[in-house]
Scaffold this motif. Sequence first.
Motif, mmCIF file in Angstrom:
data_model
loop_
_atom_site.group_PDB
_atom_site.id
_atom_site.type_symbol
_atom_site.label_atom_id
_atom_site.label_comp_id
_atom_site.label_asym_id
_atom_site.label_seq_id
_atom_site.Cartn_x
_atom_site.Cartn_y
_atom_site.Cartn_z
ATOM 1 N N GLY A 151 0.833 -1.191 0.000
ATOM 2 C CA GLY A 151 0.000 0.000 0.000
ATOM 3 C C GLY A 151 0.867 1.240 0.000
ATOM 4 N N PRO A 152 0.261 2.415 -0.184
ATOM 5 C CA PRO A 152 1.040 3.656 -0.253
ATOM 6 C C PRO A 152 1.909 3.853 0.993
ATOM 7 C CG PRO A 152 -1.249 4.037 -0.869
ATOM 8 C CD PRO A 152 -1.186 2.641 -0.333
ATOM 9 N N PRO A 153 3.100 4.429 0.834
ATOM 10 C CA PRO A 153 3.924 4.735 2.007
ATOM 11 C C PRO A 153 3.178 5.638 2.988
ATOM 12 C CG PRO A 153 5.201 4.995 -0.009
ATOM 13 C CD PRO A 153 3.775 4.803 -0.429
ATOM 14 N N GLU A 154 3.439 5.457 4.259
ATOM 15 C CA GLU A 154 2.921 6.346 5.294
ATOM 16 C C GLU A 154 4.105 6.956 6.028
ATOM 17 O OE1 GLU A 154 -0.233 5.179 7.826
ATOM 18 O OE2 GLU A 154 -1.239 3.956 6.304
ATOM 19 N N ASN A 155 4.000 8.243 6.315
ATOM 20 C CA ASN A 155 5.132 8.962 6.914
ATOM 21 C C ASN A 155 6.378 8.812 6.047
ATOM 22 O OD1 ASN A 155 3.527 9.472 9.380
ATOM 23 N ND2 ASN A 155 3.818 7.287 9.744
ATOM 24 N N PHE A 156 6.155 8.720 4.724
ATOM 25 C CA PHE A 156 7.220 8.546 3.734
ATOM 26 C C PHE A 156 7.908 7.195 3.862
ATOM 27 C CE2 PHE A 156 6.943 13.042 4.918
ATOM 28 C CZ PHE A 156 6.533 13.589 3.697
ATOM 29 N N CYS A 157 7.278 6.235 4.541
ATOM 30 C CA CYS A 157 7.930 4.958 4.816
ATOM 31 C C CYS A 157 7.087 3.770 4.350
ATOM 32 C CB CYS A 157 8.155 4.798 6.330
ATOM 33 S SG CYS A 157 9.144 6.106 7.077
ATOM 34 N N ARG A 158 7.771 2.751 3.887
ATOM 35 C CA ARG A 158 7.193 1.435 3.658
ATOM 36 C C ARG A 158 8.313 0.422 3.839
ATOM 37 N NH1 ARG A 158 4.403 1.080 -1.794
ATOM 38 N NH2 ARG A 158 6.481 0.537 -2.551
ATOM 39 N N PRO A 159 8.280 -0.342 4.934
ATOM 40 C CA PRO A 159 7.202 -0.508 5.895
ATOM 41 C C PRO A 159 7.060 0.691 6.832
ATOM 42 C CG PRO A 159 9.131 -1.720 6.633
ATOM 43 C CD PRO A 159 9.455 -1.201 5.257
ATOM 44 N N ALA A 160 5.843 0.875 7.337
ATOM 45 C CA ALA A 160 5.559 1.952 8.280
ATOM 46 C C ALA A 160 5.123 1.367 9.616
ATOM 47 C CB ALA A 160 4.474 2.873 7.731
ATOM 48 N N VAL A 161 5.598 1.987 10.682
ATOM 49 C CA VAL A 161 5.254 1.544 12.037
ATOM 50 C C VAL A 161 3.765 1.732 12.299
ATOM 51 C CG1 VAL A 161 5.734 1.880 14.494
ATOM 52 C CG2 VAL A 161 7.591 2.101 12.821
ATOM 53 N N ASP A 162 3.207 2.858 11.863
ATOM 54 C CA ASP A 162 1.793 3.119 12.109
ATOM 55 C C ASP A 162 0.892 2.045 11.512
ATOM 56 O OD1 ASP A 162 1.765 5.377 13.729
ATOM 57 O OD2 ASP A 162 1.930 6.765 12.042
ATOM 58 N N VAL A 163 1.215 1.579 10.318
ATOM 59 C CA VAL A 163 0.414 0.532 9.671
ATOM 60 C C VAL A 163 0.404 -0.720 10.542
ATOM 61 C CG1 VAL A 163 0.234 -0.991 7.672
ATOM 62 C CG2 VAL A 163 0.802 1.429 7.349
ATOM 63 N N MET A 164 1.568 -1.127 10.999
ATOM 64 C CA MET A 164 1.681 -2.320 11.846
ATOM 65 C C MET A 164 0.892 -2.160 13.145
ATOM 66 S SD MET A 164 5.128 -3.867 13.651
ATOM 67 C CE MET A 164 5.354 -2.381 14.652
ATOM 68 N N ILE A 165 1.062 -1.019 13.810
ATOM 69 C CA ILE A 165 0.421 -0.854 15.114
ATOM 70 C C ILE A 165 -1.100 -0.784 14.976
ATOM 71 C CG2 ILE A 165 0.205 0.625 17.134
ATOM 72 C CD1 ILE A 165 3.084 1.393 16.869
ATOM 73 N N ARG A 166 -1.589 -0.103 13.951
ATOM 74 C CA ARG A 166 -3.042 -0.042 13.764
ATOM 75 C C ARG A 166 -3.649 -1.440 13.641
ATOM 76 N NH1 ARG A 166 -2.280 4.130 9.943
ATOM 77 N NH2 ARG A 166 -2.688 2.620 8.274
ATOM 78 N N SER A 167 -3.006 -2.288 12.875
ATOM 79 C CA SER A 167 -3.528 -3.641 12.706
ATOM 80 C C SER A 167 -3.477 -4.413 14.014
ATOM 81 C CB SER A 167 -2.747 -4.381 11.616
ATOM 82 O OG SER A 167 -1.457 -4.774 12.061
ATOM 83 N N ALA A 168 -2.425 -4.187 14.818
ATOM 84 C CA ALA A 168 -2.314 -4.879 16.101
ATOM 85 C C ALA A 168 -3.410 -4.426 17.066
ATOM 86 C CB ALA A 168 -0.930 -4.637 16.702
ATOM 87 N N VAL A 169 -3.760 -3.143 17.031
ATOM 88 C CA VAL A 169 -4.858 -2.655 17.872
ATOM 89 C C VAL A 169 -6.167 -3.324 17.451
ATOM 90 C CG1 VAL A 169 -6.234 -0.628 18.499
ATOM 91 C CG2 VAL A 169 -3.744 -0.450 18.399
ATOM 92 N N ALA A 170 -6.376 -3.459 16.142
ATOM 93 C CA ALA A 170 -7.588 -4.129 15.659
ATOM 94 C C ALA A 170 -7.634 -5.584 16.105
ATOM 95 C CB ALA A 170 -7.656 -4.035 14.137
ATOM 96 N N ALA A 171 -6.478 -6.236 16.162
ATOM 97 C CA ALA A 171 -6.421 -7.650 16.512
ATOM 98 C C ALA A 171 -6.447 -7.899 18.014
ATOM 99 C CB ALA A 171 -5.176 -8.287 15.902
ATOM 100 N N PHE A 172 -5.772 -7.034 18.788
ATOM 101 C CA PHE A 172 -5.591 -7.289 20.216
ATOM 102 C C PHE A 172 -6.303 -6.280 21.119
ATOM 103 C CE2 PHE A 172 -1.894 -9.133 18.095
ATOM 104 C CZ PHE A 172 -1.890 -10.424 18.614
ATOM 105 N N GLY A 173 -6.856 -5.221 20.550
ATOM 106 C CA GLY A 173 -7.481 -4.194 21.369
ATOM 107 C C GLY A 173 -6.489 -3.580 22.329
ATOM 108 N N GLY A 174 -6.884 -3.422 23.585
ATOM 109 C CA GLY A 174 -6.015 -2.815 24.590
ATOM 110 C C GLY A 174 -5.025 -3.773 25.199
ATOM 111 N N GLU A 175 -5.067 -5.048 24.805
ATOM 112 C CA GLU A 175 -4.128 -6.030 25.356
ATOM 113 C C GLU A 175 -2.856 -6.040 24.498
ATOM 114 O OE1 GLU A 175 -6.863 -9.406 27.276
ATOM 115 O OE2 GLU A 175 -7.298 -9.003 25.163
ATOM 116 N N LEU A 176 -2.188 -4.881 24.492
ATOM 117 C CA LEU A 176 -1.074 -4.652 23.573
ATOM 118 C C LEU A 176 -0.051 -3.736 24.219
ATOM 119 C CD1 LEU A 176 -0.100 -5.077 20.578
ATOM 120 C CD2 LEU A 176 -1.325 -2.970 20.024
ATOM 121 N N LEU A 177 1.219 -4.040 24.012
ATOM 122 C CA LEU A 177 2.316 -3.190 24.467
ATOM 123 C C LEU A 177 3.078 -2.695 23.252
ATOM 124 C CD1 LEU A 177 4.277 -1.965 26.540
ATOM 125 C CD2 LEU A 177 5.407 -4.203 26.693
ATOM 126 N N ALA A 178 3.179 -1.374 23.094
ATOM 127 C CA ALA A 178 3.911 -0.764 21.981
ATOM 128 C C ALA A 178 5.174 -0.101 22.507
ATOM 129 C CB ALA A 178 3.033 0.259 21.268
#
Length: 400
Positions: free
Chosen positions: A267-294
């Motif tokens: 997908g398009p770069p985010e924050n000028f990056c691919r891979p992007a940290v935000d993309v990864m973390i968003r998906s982890a929040v969707a998968a784990f909700g608040g049971e997540l450590l970043a």
Amino acid sequence: MSQRIKVLTVDDSVVVRRLVTDVLASDPAIEVVGTAPNGKIALDKIAQLAPDVVTLDIEMPVMDGLEAIKEIRKVDRRLPVIMFSTLTERGATATLEALSSGASDYVTKPANVGSVQESMDSVREQLIPKIKALVPHLAAPAPAPAAPVRPVAAQPATPVTTRVPSGAVKAPRALVIGSSTGGPEALSAVLAGLPATLGVPVLVTQHMPPVFTRLYAQRLDKASALRVVEATDGEPVVPGSVYVAPGDFHMEVVRRGPQLVVKLHQGPPENFCRPAVDVMIRSAVAAFGGELLAVILTGMGSDGKLGCKAVAAAGGQVVAQDEATSVVWGMPGAVAREGIADEVLPLGSIADAITRRLGPAARPATAGSSPLASTRSTASVPPPAFSPAAPAARPTQGRW
């Protein structure tokens, strides 16, 4: 006018030295104070010219870049040094060795570029932001003169405040880590401090190009008690394993049937990056909700800030590296200034903080228990697919 950033460019190629010099000279904040064709001459010029930054080629006669960075670090631990590398397996291996020897960052040389102008554009886009990020006190523009005003007491810098959770803190079921400039060595230090019995999966996005990420994952795997791999699409996400996002691919964790698996896409770069940290973390929040450590480690820019806001909003936990131990306090600084970090810690304390915050999931198993064992101790038996005890929210759709 603010002082310009003094740069010494070291490369055995006359053409590359000229190209880099012309690119840097086009920026009013930068001055090329000298060039050198090899590491031995560079050492003499560093002593004579006192540059603020050195760009250093890896493959050179007399003294190559690997030898040179080791010699530089014997006398100066803080001088920013940016390696020039080819985007090949040999170049990646040498670059990772240079980073472990003390190099601050790297840029890749243009490959298969059709014109000199395109080569210059490629170097400009990579190199100038990194130079400025490594010496922010010189890169900042001079303040505009203001009309005289009544003197006032000096104001202290805005303090970094940590977040106070509003409710009970949930035990994390996954760990996500983001990093960029300075991240390869920082991440290595963090993973080396984590136990082999880690009972959660670890997802990592380190800003790196293709080839580099595969070799980097292999180096981490050898240095860590955990199993570390470059992630592949559709791979089950299991406890005790570390998944490194491959270069030029965003990495997400998504549910497919009863399993959570890795999803890779361009997908398009985010924050000028691919891979992007935000993309990864968003998906982890969707998968784990608040049971997540970043955890956000050293890096330029602000990638990871929006993802960490989502973690905090969901009731998860956030840890950021402090300014004193960061090569560049861009990414962790953005999180810290936003007030969404539960702790802002020196690098040497982050592994302990992770273990403490994971709680029972990070403790060694007791006799007679059924631990989520490290895959290193059960290499002949594939680890079970990770399936959280509680149903996770449906992941957001990634962009292909």
